[in-house]
Design an enzyme around this catalytic site. Structure first.
Site, PDB file in Angstrom:
ATOM      1  N   LYS A  80     -27.072 -41.349 -29.439  1.00 25.64           N
ATOM      2  CA  LYS A  80     -26.397 -41.037 -30.705  1.00 25.64           C
ATOM      3  C   LYS A  80     -24.904 -41.304 -30.554  1.00 25.64           C
ATOM      4  O   LYS A  80     -24.307 -40.975 -29.522  1.00 25.64           O
ATOM      5  CB  LYS A  80     -26.650 -39.569 -31.073  1.00 25.64           C
ATOM      6  CG  LYS A  80     -26.169 -39.181 -32.471  1.00 25.64           C
ATOM      7  CD  LYS A  80     -26.531 -37.733 -32.823  1.00 25.64           C
ATOM      8  CE  LYS A  80     -26.075 -37.362 -34.229  1.00 25.64           C
ATOM      9  NZ  LYS A  80     -26.359 -35.944 -34.572  1.00 25.64           N
ATOM     10  N   SER A 155     -28.046 -35.124 -39.398  1.00 26.14           N
ATOM     11  CA  SER A 155     -27.176 -36.255 -39.184  1.00 26.14           C
ATOM     12  C   SER A 155     -27.766 -37.309 -38.253  1.00 26.14           C
ATOM     13  O   SER A 155     -27.317 -38.448 -38.235  1.00 26.14           O
ATOM     14  CB  SER A 155     -25.832 -35.788 -38.588  1.00 26.14           C
ATOM     15  OG  SER A 155     -26.027 -35.235 -37.293  1.00 26.14           O
ATOM     16  N   SER A 179     -29.708 -31.153 -37.163  1.00 21.92           N
ATOM     17  CA  SER A 179     -29.634 -32.612 -37.100  1.00 21.92           C
ATOM     18  C   SER A 179     -30.569 -33.296 -36.112  1.00 21.92           C
ATOM     19  O   SER A 179     -30.662 -34.523 -36.119  1.00 21.92           O
ATOM     20  CB  SER A 179     -28.207 -33.056 -36.789  1.00 21.92           C
ATOM     21  OG  SER A 179     -27.419 -32.870 -37.927  1.00 21.92           O
TER      22      SER A 179
HETATM   23  N1  GLN Z   1     -27.008 -31.046 -42.098  1.00 25.69           N
HETATM   24  C1  GLN Z   1     -26.201 -30.056 -41.447  1.00 25.69           C
HETATM   25  C2  GLN Z   1     -24.759 -30.259 -41.811  1.00 25.69           C
HETATM   26  O1  GLN Z   1     -24.496 -31.093 -42.589  1.00 25.69           O
HETATM   27  C3  GLN Z   1     -26.430 -30.098 -39.969  1.00 25.69           C
HETATM   28  C4  GLN Z   1     -25.579 -31.054 -39.238  1.00 25.69           C
HETATM   29  C5  GLN Z   1     -25.847 -31.095 -37.767  1.00 25.69           C
HETATM   30  O2  GLN Z   1     -26.753 -30.443 -37.253  1.00 25.69           O
HETATM   31  N2  GLN Z   1     -25.026 -31.836 -37.092  1.00 25.69           N
HETATM   32  O3  GLN Z   1     -23.902 -29.581 -41.346  1.00 25.69           O
END
Ligand code: GLN
Length: 504
Positions: A80, A155, A179
């Site tokens: 990632k 994400s 995410s």
């Molecule tokens: N979707 C969540 C956010 O927007 C989680 C993001 C994540 O886990 N990095 O914060």
């Protein structure tokens, strides 16, 4: 084996150990798959053909020389783009870091290199890991291999899509609010957020330091466990790293035993708001665990209802502070303010941050700065921290009655691109079930439950365990996977529509 890209990491490791395939062949097969399909999926931001093949060649030579190697040596992986990789671009999905090539490796990347795993490249993500669809990447969205018009989650949509489209058997992810787990659920793959502190955060671009945790993404529970054990372990470079042995996740995944286990169904996470098909597959999955000798108990975690609100105060607060370092002075994008002859450092910072950050990042910086400002700090940030404590207590009480907790991972199957892009609240709601674990620091996994709607899209079950008991996730996940794979007559991903290979 005709197509090496269809094999699991565990199968590839066996083929390599037996000398039935070389690391170069395995790596080459995945790079060719990427060349053939990634213009449709857009999982990668950067492919490192040369670097991956150099590692593979080195592993083949060392194996030929009789050296004892790590089990995953020669098994390729995608990383990632939130993780610093020495000599390879690291953008975090943001224009502000475009062109940055880190001079060092994140600890997890160092461990991957030490295991001899070829790094295929860096995969896409929502900018600074903010989002649930990967549409907030400054470099364009990633597409869900099940339906290219739909989102692969976020994400970590690059990580989920890269394994779901057979471009890599393994990928790393990070999970601050879901995410790793939500992308796994909507792509029919597996992902784990380890216990907070179980995997080093050194060299990860920080989103919210008290919530961030890196973890493994793969197509099977065993593969996820194999990667988990590569990534995990104490790191003196991260002050929140746990100094304790890595949980025996691989053994737990192999045993896959749930007999006598108490499975807690979280009342607040199984009712309204979840798509009927997602709930139906979840309930059937729970039934399969009962068939295997587990017991179920309903548990109530009343403060989970406030988790989303608390998270969207704590996360922006920490993010606004973490992102203050992107000031155009040390690295990354630098933009001169228009029409100013002799700009001050502040003017350059303002112009660079304006040009370099996307809307969602700006929204959260503004929110966080506000929540932390004097006069509002106690009312917002302070209250959110109190809610966080109440959520941790809900978990503690629930774990008195149950060994693991379960819920659907995400409320819906993959939604259409664009559907929630202009509605931040609708986007945030995707993490309703995953956020409590980050607030409390407990580990969680998502494992496929089956196809959950008339479009034939997958859904997942979330499994949660007490801190440091990550192996329980793997015991339950692997047991469920074994049963459901029998029901489906093979892996769920075999039911995904085939992508057309370029030139095929
Ligand atoms: N979707 C969540 C956010 O927007 C989680 C993001 C994540 O886990 N990095 O914060």
């Amino acid at each position: 084996m005709t197509d090496l890209t269809r094999a699991s990491a565990a199968e590839l490791a066996d083929l390599l150990a037996r000398g039935e395939a070389s690391a170069v062949e395995v790596t080459q097969a995945h790079l060719e798959r990427t060349a053939a399909v990634d213009d449709q999926v857009h999982a990668y931001l950067h492919v490192d053909n040369e670097g991956a093949l150099a590692t593979a060649r080195d592993i083949d030579q060392r194996r030929a020389a009789g050296e004892e190697l790590h089990v995953l040596a020669g098994v390729p992986i995608a990383v990632k783009d939130v993780m610093a990789t020495k000599g390879l671009p690291t953008t975090c999905g943001s224009r502000i870091l475009e062109g940055w090539v880190p001079p060092y490796d994140a600890t997890v990347v160092r461990k991957i290199r030490e295991a001899g795993m070829p790094i295929l490249g860096k995969v896409n993500m929502d900018e600074f890991a903010m989002g649930s669809s990967t549409e907030h990447s400054a470099f364009g969205p990633t597409h869900n291999p099940w339906d290219l018009e739909r989102i692969p989650g976020g994400s970590g949509g690059g990580s989920s899509a890269v394994v779901a489209s057979f471009q890599a058997p393994l990928a790393t992810g990070t999970d601050t609010g879901g995410s790793i787990r939500q992308p796994a659920a909507v792509t029919g793959t597996v992902g784990t957020k380890p216990t907070y502190g179980g995997v080093s955060r050194y060299g990860l671009v920080a989103l919210a330091s008290s919530l961030d945790q890196a973890g493994p993404c793969a197509r099977t529970v065993l593969d996820t466990a194999l990667l988990h054990s590569v990534m995990a372990g104490h790191d003196p470079m991260d002050s929140t790293s746990i100094n304790a042995p890595v949980p025996a996740v691989v053994e737990a995944a192999r045993r896959a035993d749930v007999k006598g286990m108490r499975i807690g169904i979280v009342k607040e996470l199984s009712g309204e708001g979840f798509q009927p098909g997602v709930r139906a597959r979840f309930e059937e999955a729970v039934g399969r665990l009962v068939d295997l000798g587990a017991e179920t108990v309903e548990v109530s975690c009343p403060h989970f209802d406030y988790a989303l609100a608390a998270y969207y105060l704590i996360l922006p607060s920490e993010a606004s502070s973490n992102l203050a370092k992107f000031d155009a002075m040390r690295y990354g994008l630098r933009v001169a303010p228009e029409g100013v002859l002799d700009p001050s450092a502040e003017q350059v910072m303002a112009a660079s941050r304006d040009a370099g950050f996307g809307d969602e990042v700006k929204r959260r910086i503004i929110l966080g700065t506000y929540a932390l400002s004097s006069g509002y700090y106690d009312a917002y940030y302070g209250s959110a921290q109190k809610v966080r404590t109440l959520i941790a207590r809900d978990f503690a009480a629930a774990y008195e009655q149950a060994d693991v907790l379960v819920s659907p991972t995400a409320p819906t199957t993959a939604f259409k691109m664009g559907e929630k892009l202009d509605d931040p609240m609708a986007m945030y709601l995707n993490d309703i079930a995953t956020i409590p674990a980050n607030l409390a620091g407990v580990p969680g996994m998502s494992v496929p439950t089956g196809l959950a709607d008339e479009d034939g899209l997958p859904a997942g079950m979330q499994i949660l365990a007490p801190a440091m008991q990550d192996e329980r996730l793997y015991a339950v996940g692997a047991a469920l996977e074994r049963e459901l794979t029998k029901d489906w007559g093979g892996p769920l991903l075999a039911k995904a529509p085939q992508l057309t290979e370029k030139g095929a």
